[in-house]
Design a protein around this motif. Sequence first.
Motif, PDB file in Angstrom:
ATOM      1  N   GLU A 100      46.662  38.921  28.408  1.00  0.00           N
ATOM      2  CA  GLU A 100      46.157  38.974  29.772  1.00  0.00           C
ATOM      3  C   GLU A 100      46.594  37.739  30.553  1.00  0.00           C
ATOM      4  OE1 GLU A 100      41.975  40.430  31.636  1.00  0.00           O
ATOM      5  OE2 GLU A 100      41.853  38.585  30.463  1.00  0.00           O
ATOM      6  N   SER A 101      46.824  37.899  31.854  1.00  0.00           N
ATOM      7  CA  SER A 101      47.161  36.807  32.746  1.00  0.00           C
ATOM      8  C   SER A 101      46.608  37.137  34.129  1.00  0.00           C
ATOM      9  CB  SER A 101      48.682  36.608  32.808  1.00  0.00           C
ATOM     10  OG  SER A 101      49.315  37.787  33.305  1.00  0.00           O
ATOM     11  N   SER A 102      46.784  36.227  35.082  1.00  0.00           N
ATOM     12  CA  SER A 102      46.326  36.491  36.440  1.00  0.00           C
ATOM     13  C   SER A 102      47.421  36.093  37.422  1.00  0.00           C
ATOM     14  CB  SER A 102      45.035  35.734  36.745  1.00  0.00           C
ATOM     15  OG  SER A 102      45.240  34.328  36.697  1.00  0.00           O
ATOM     16  N   ALA A 103      47.366  36.689  38.616  1.00  0.00           N
ATOM     17  CA  ALA A 103      48.382  36.426  39.628  1.00  0.00           C
ATOM     18  C   ALA A 103      47.799  36.694  41.015  1.00  0.00           C
ATOM     19  CB  ALA A 103      49.608  37.316  39.391  1.00  0.00           C
ATOM     20  N   ASP A 104      48.583  36.373  42.035  1.00  0.00           N
ATOM     21  CA  ASP A 104      48.234  36.681  43.428  1.00  0.00           C
ATOM     22  C   ASP A 104      46.875  36.091  43.814  1.00  0.00           C
ATOM     23  OD1 ASP A 104      48.809  37.718  45.899  1.00  0.00           O
ATOM     24  OD2 ASP A 104      48.035  39.718  45.456  1.00  0.00           O
ATOM     25  N   HIS A 105      46.675  34.812  43.520  1.00  0.00           N
ATOM     26  CA  HIS A 105      45.419  34.142  43.864  1.00  0.00           C
ATOM     27  C   HIS A 105      45.404  33.833  45.362  1.00  0.00           C
ATOM     28  CE1 HIS A 105      43.987  33.073  39.695  1.00  0.00           C
ATOM     29  NE2 HIS A 105      45.215  33.526  39.463  1.00  0.00           N
ATOM     30  N   ARG A 106      44.346  34.253  46.040  1.00  0.00           N
ATOM     31  CA  ARG A 106      44.233  34.036  47.478  1.00  0.00           C
ATOM     32  C   ARG A 106      42.834  33.504  47.802  1.00  0.00           C
ATOM     33  NH1 ARG A 106      46.689  39.807  49.795  1.00  0.00           N
ATOM     34  NH2 ARG A 106      48.475  39.948  48.350  1.00  0.00           N
ATOM     35  N   ALA A 107      42.713  32.804  48.939  1.00  0.00           N
ATOM     36  CA  ALA A 107      41.413  32.286  49.370  1.00  0.00           C
ATOM     37  C   ALA A 107      41.400  32.189  50.891  1.00  0.00           C
ATOM     38  CB  ALA A 107      41.154  30.915  48.761  1.00  0.00           C
ATOM     39  N   ARG A 108      40.252  32.569  51.479  1.00  0.00           N
ATOM     40  CA  ARG A 108      40.141  32.475  52.942  1.00  0.00           C
ATOM     41  C   ARG A 108      38.681  32.625  53.361  1.00  0.00           C
ATOM     42  NH1 ARG A 108      41.542  37.899  52.042  1.00  0.00           N
ATOM     43  NH2 ARG A 108      40.381  39.437  53.296  1.00  0.00           N
ATOM     44  N   LEU A 109      38.394  32.204  54.582  1.00  0.00           N
ATOM     45  CA  LEU A 109      37.118  32.520  55.208  1.00  0.00           C
ATOM     46  C   LEU A 109      37.250  33.882  55.865  1.00  0.00           C
ATOM     47  CD1 LEU A 109      35.878  29.257  56.972  1.00  0.00           C
ATOM     48  CD2 LEU A 109      34.682  30.530  55.187  1.00  0.00           C
ATOM     49  N   THR A 110      36.251  34.746  55.675  1.00  0.00           N
ATOM     50  CA  THR A 110      36.341  36.086  56.231  1.00  0.00           C
ATOM     51  C   THR A 110      34.969  36.608  56.603  1.00  0.00           C
ATOM     52  OG1 THR A 110      37.263  38.314  55.854  1.00  0.00           O
ATOM     53  CG2 THR A 110      36.135  37.265  54.009  1.00  0.00           C
ATOM     54  N   SER A 111      34.924  37.548  57.506  1.00  0.00           N
ATOM     55  CA  SER A 111      33.683  38.213  57.878  1.00  0.00           C
ATOM     56  C   SER A 111      33.338  39.235  56.805  1.00  0.00           C
ATOM     57  CB  SER A 111      33.857  38.913  59.231  1.00  0.00           C
ATOM     58  OG  SER A 111      32.734  39.728  59.527  1.00  0.00           O
ATOM     59  N   LEU A 112      32.126  39.162  56.276  1.00  0.00           N
ATOM     60  CA  LEU A 112      31.726  40.043  55.183  1.00  0.00           C
ATOM     61  C   LEU A 112      31.087  41.306  55.762  1.00  0.00           C
ATOM     62  CD1 LEU A 112      31.582  40.407  52.147  1.00  0.00           C
ATOM     63  CD2 LEU A 112      29.370  39.248  52.156  1.00  0.00           C
ATOM     64  N   ALA A 113      31.882  42.373  55.810  1.00  0.00           N
ATOM     65  CA  ALA A 113      31.419  43.607  56.436  1.00  0.00           C
ATOM     66  C   ALA A 113      30.631  44.500  55.485  1.00  0.00           C
ATOM     67  CB  ALA A 113      32.621  44.381  56.991  1.00  0.00           C
ATOM     68  N   ASP A 114      30.827  44.331  54.180  1.00  0.00           N
ATOM     69  CA  ASP A 114      30.171  45.195  53.197  1.00  0.00           C
ATOM     70  C   ASP A 114      28.683  44.844  53.111  1.00  0.00           C
ATOM     71  OD1 ASP A 114      29.145  46.292  50.757  1.00  0.00           O
ATOM     72  OD2 ASP A 114      31.188  46.481  50.009  1.00  0.00           O
ATOM     73  N   PRO A 115      27.786  45.762  53.519  1.00  0.00           N
ATOM     74  CA  PRO A 115      26.345  45.444  53.509  1.00  0.00           C
ATOM     75  C   PRO A 115      25.797  45.213  52.101  1.00  0.00           C
ATOM     76  CG  PRO A 115      26.704  47.768  54.016  1.00  0.00           C
ATOM     77  CD  PRO A 115      28.039  47.112  54.053  1.00  0.00           C
ATOM     78  N   TYR A 116      26.373  45.870  51.091  1.00  0.00           N
ATOM     79  CA  TYR A 116      25.920  45.683  49.708  1.00  0.00           C
ATOM     80  C   TYR A 116      26.207  44.268  49.245  1.00  0.00           C
ATOM     81  CZ  TYR A 116      25.867  46.198  44.610  1.00  0.00           C
ATOM     82  OH  TYR A 116      25.623  46.022  43.267  1.00  0.00           O
ATOM     83  N   LEU A 117      27.428  43.793  49.510  1.00  0.00           N
ATOM     84  CA  LEU A 117      27.781  42.434  49.117  1.00  0.00           C
ATOM     85  C   LEU A 117      26.983  41.414  49.927  1.00  0.00           C
ATOM     86  CD1 LEU A 117      31.670  42.687  48.719  1.00  0.00           C
ATOM     87  CD2 LEU A 117      29.957  42.540  46.913  1.00  0.00           C
ATOM     88  N   ALA A 118      26.799  41.684  51.219  1.00  0.00           N
ATOM     89  CA  ALA A 118      26.044  40.760  52.062  1.00  0.00           C
ATOM     90  C   ALA A 118      24.611  40.610  51.560  1.00  0.00           C
ATOM     91  CB  ALA A 118      26.057  41.251  53.506  1.00  0.00           C
ATOM     92  N   GLU A 119      23.997  41.721  51.194  1.00  0.00           N
ATOM     93  CA  GLU A 119      22.619  41.672  50.686  1.00  0.00           C
ATOM     94  C   GLU A 119      22.539  40.863  49.399  1.00  0.00           C
ATOM     95  OE1 GLU A 119      19.041  44.720  49.196  1.00  0.00           O
ATOM     96  OE2 GLU A 119      20.978  45.519  49.868  1.00  0.00           O
ATOM     97  N   ASN A 120      23.489  41.087  48.486  1.00  0.00           N
ATOM     98  CA  ASN A 120      23.472  40.375  47.215  1.00  0.00           C
ATOM     99  C   ASN A 120      23.778  38.887  47.371  1.00  0.00           C
ATOM    100  OD1 ASN A 120      23.199  42.130  44.568  1.00  0.00           O
ATOM    101  ND2 ASN A 120      24.270  43.409  46.058  1.00  0.00           N
ATOM    102  N   LEU A 121      24.540  38.533  48.411  1.00  0.00           N
ATOM    103  CA  LEU A 121      24.876  37.137  48.639  1.00  0.00           C
ATOM    104  C   LEU A 121      23.851  36.433  49.527  1.00  0.00           C
ATOM    105  CD1 LEU A 121      27.036  35.092  47.836  1.00  0.00           C
ATOM    106  CD2 LEU A 121      28.319  35.721  49.886  1.00  0.00           C
ATOM    107  N   GLY A 122      22.920  37.199  50.085  1.00  0.00           N
ATOM    108  CA  GLY A 122      21.878  36.602  50.909  1.00  0.00           C
ATOM    109  C   GLY A 122      22.347  36.178  52.282  1.00  0.00           C
ATOM    110  N   VAL A 123      23.334  36.907  52.840  1.00  0.00           N
ATOM    111  CA  VAL A 123      23.820  36.629  54.192  1.00  0.00           C
ATOM    112  C   VAL A 123      23.700  37.904  55.019  1.00  0.00           C
ATOM    113  CG1 VAL A 123      25.415  34.851  53.390  1.00  0.00           C
ATOM    114  CG2 VAL A 123      26.229  37.208  53.622  1.00  0.00           C
TER     115      VAL A 123
END
Length: 248
Positions: A100-123
């Motif tokens: 196993e390996s990993s690739a295509d690592h990316r990072a950014r600030l973004t608007s979190l539109a997914d309500p499920y993820l927003a609820e779990n992250l407390g935002v």
Amino acid sequence: MPTTPRGTPHTEIAAYLRQLIEDGALQPGQQLPSMREMREQFNASPGTVNRAFQLLKTEGLTYAKAGVGTVIAERPRVAATGAARLKRLETTGNPFAPGESSADHRARLTSLADPYLAENLGVEPHDEVVLRTRTYLRAGEPTVVALSCIHPRALESMPELLEPGPSERFWQEIYTERTGKEISRSPERRTARLASDGELQMLGVQAPPNAAVPVLVLVNVFHDEDGPIEVWEDVYTPGYWQIEGERP
């Protein structure tokens, strides 16, 4: 007796052997430990060990080879879980399964539109969060797209979270060192949803535009003393499955 996940005797033995396979201690083509070894190691009956062995065969992890016995199978369509990578990192210092390996690592600030993820992250939906993504590969083939949604308060002590590329250390360890705040993980959850076009592209899945492609998703939620700090989503390539995860 080895430390194994709690469960019935045969599932405990199967979990122990499954972990050896997942960690690479038992490689494809290698013979499984004998039933006698497992009986002595776990103080188990022949029937219990046999049920454990049969479970591994049912999962496609082993097969009977004439003149040899039960051997470890090739597993080109198996991908590790996020929980398994964390356990492997703790025990071996390496988060990757064999091949196993990993690739295509990316990072950014973004608007979190997914309500499920927003609820779990407390935002609130559409709040800005740190999004880190990467693709896990087995033998060069994409198996999992991993999405890490991190609460923006983490940037106060970890501004490097916005730097693309893999980090030399798990960011949560550095965060704890700098803040003194321990991070805990809730039990891994499994669900399914339709993959986005971007996820399909990262997974190398050829599909018509806006096609409905269902995918397996594993979710891990992390907390510190101030609340949720990170939510992982592991999105599996269609046709892949996972063998390592938490048992009830």
